[in-house]
Structure formats: C-alpha cells, structure tokens
Design an enzyme around this catalytic site. Structure first.
Site, PDB file in Angstrom:
ATOM      1  N   ASP A   1      -1.851  -1.631  -2.651  1.00 26.24           N
ATOM      2  CA  ASP A   1      -2.486  -1.032  -3.813  1.00 26.24           C
ATOM      3  C   ASP A   1      -1.480  -1.144  -4.965  1.00 26.24           C
ATOM      4  O   ASP A   1      -0.294  -1.351  -4.738  1.00 26.24           O
ATOM      5  CB  ASP A   1      -2.810   0.431  -3.492  1.00 26.24           C
ATOM      6  CG  ASP A   1      -3.218   1.197  -4.717  1.00 26.24           C
ATOM      7  OD1 ASP A   1      -4.151   0.739  -5.408  1.00 26.24           O
ATOM      8  OD2 ASP A   1      -2.592   2.246  -5.014  1.00 26.24           O
TER       9      ASP A   1
ATOM     10  N   ASP B   1      -1.520   0.813  -8.705  1.00 25.56           N
ATOM     11  CA  ASP B   1      -1.169   2.029  -9.449  1.00 25.56           C
ATOM     12  C   ASP B   1      -0.896   3.198  -8.495  1.00 25.56           C
ATOM     13  O   ASP B   1      -1.730   3.533  -7.663  1.00 25.56           O
ATOM     14  CB  ASP B   1      -2.295   2.388 -10.422  1.00 25.56           C
ATOM     15  CG  ASP B   1      -2.592   1.251 -11.388  1.00 25.56           C
ATOM     16  OD1 ASP B   1      -1.650   0.508 -11.727  1.00 25.56           O
ATOM     17  OD2 ASP B   1      -3.763   1.094 -11.785  1.00 25.56           O
TER      18      ASP B   1
HETATM   19 MG   LIG Z   1      -3.356   3.855  -6.281  1.00 22.90          MG
END
Ligand SMILES: [Mg+2]
Length: 218
Positions: A12, A14
């Site tokens: 992932d 952010d």
């Molecule tokens: Mg995230």
C-alpha cells in the site's frame, strides 16, 4: 526457499510507505514537498531489493482524484505522484518494479463524501470496480506484468488499513499490517490480528517478517 516460487510483495502507499496526513498527496500544487517517507521504509525496501531481490509493487487506492474539491488532482497528476515516489526511492537505492493506482470509488465512498458535503466527478464512481482494493484487480495486474500465475508466487501484502488486509485475504497473500494513525483511529488492529495476519512494529519489522517467512519455506 522454494526456488520455483517468486516472491511478490505488494505495498500500500499512503500511511505505509509515505506519511498520510489527510492531504491527499497530489491534490496540492506543492505535493512534492509534502512527500515524506515513513521510518524504516527506505532501509526496509533496500533489504528487499538488494538482499532478496524480490518483486515489489505499489498498489494504491486514490479516491482524491474523484473529489471535486481537488480540481488539480487529475488522473495524470496521480500517475505523476506515483512515478515521482518511485524515482525518489530509486535515488536511494531501492527498486520498485511498478505501481498500480485506482482513482475509482464505490457507492459507500459517495455516501461518506456526501456527509462531508463533498461532491464527486461521476466519471470515477464505479461501484465494485475490480481495481478498487479490497477487490483484486491491481494484484492481477502485477502478476500479469510479471507474466506469472498466482500458484507460482509467494504473495505478501503490506498495508495500514483493514481493507488492505481484506485485499491480502482475497488474493491469498500473507498480510502484514503496519499501523498508522488511521489504523489506530479506526480501531482496525484487533480485527486484523483475528485474521491471523502479522502486526508489525514498523515497516522494517514488516520486511523482517517477510524474510523470516521466506526462509522458513526452505
Ligand atoms: Mg494506506
């Protein structure tokens, strides 16, 4: 390690690689200055690339593209941000194979946005879009990029949110949670532990867990 199996790690973005301060990286014109990698990320990614030589991809939902409040946050900008992140990591000795990003949002997101008084660009409202995590589209794209079948891979998913771990489950990956302030805010950690996934202290700890799992496959 089973040499017939490639180790493919999906990350992932952010809150996992870079700080997530609710600013929708790419929405402000000074987004390059806002980019800040989290502790242990560069070090951990170097370990993956230089020692183990795995395949690494970023898989990221980018709902900000759909929001009318961010007119400059276009799909083109979304790609620019991802390319810049990879460039910056490359400068620091990290290799990321590629990234996949999803600008589409579902009906639940539309409802949530309405409550905040936010309107959306209808082009990006596609309920249950295959690329929107926890749907598996971006993992399928990563495997297609490598020309590999899922059975030929040991898959890992590292993320900071519950839906990242549901995504891990959906693609039969081993999930590793790196907690961010959002994970804690949402109280996701307990639910994730119950899924049998690992909760890492930080990104470097997540990488060490991957190394341990791969070594145990010997
Ligand atoms: Mg995230």
């Amino acid at each position: 390690m089973n040499l017939n199996k490639k180790v493919v790690i999906l990350l992932d973005r952010d809150g996992t690689i870079n700080k997530d301060k609710n600013y929708y990286l790419g929405s402000a014109d000074n987004w390059k200055q806002q980019l800040e990698f989290l502790p242990g990320v560069v070090e951990g990614l170097r370990l993956l690339n230089q020692i183990l030589n795995f395949h690494v991809f970023i898989v990221t939902n980018q709902s900000g593209v759909s929001l009318d409040i961010f007119p400059n946050f276009t799909e083109e900008r979304m790609h620019e941000v991802n390319e810049y992140i990879i460039q910056e990591l490359t400068k620091q000795g990290v290799r990321i194979d590629f990234y996949f990003a999803c600008p589409f949002v579902d009906n639940a997101y539309v409802e949530k946005s309405k409550l905040k008084g936010r309107t959306l660009n209808h082009k990006y409202i596609i309920n249950n879009h295959p690329d929107l995590k926890p749907n598996t589209g971006m993992a399928d794209k990563a495997l297609a990029y490598l020309n590999l079948k899922k059975e030929d891979c040991s898959l890992f998913m590292v993320g900071d949110r519950y839906f990242d771990m549901v995504f891990a489950k959906n693609i039969d990956a081993f999930g590793i949670l790196v907690e961010s302030h959002k994970t804690r805010e949402l109280g996701d950690t307990e639910r994730i532990k119950q899924m049998g996934f690992y909760v890492a202290k930080d990104f470097l700890d997540a990488v060490k867990k991957i190394q341990e799992k791969v070594n145990n496959q010997n």
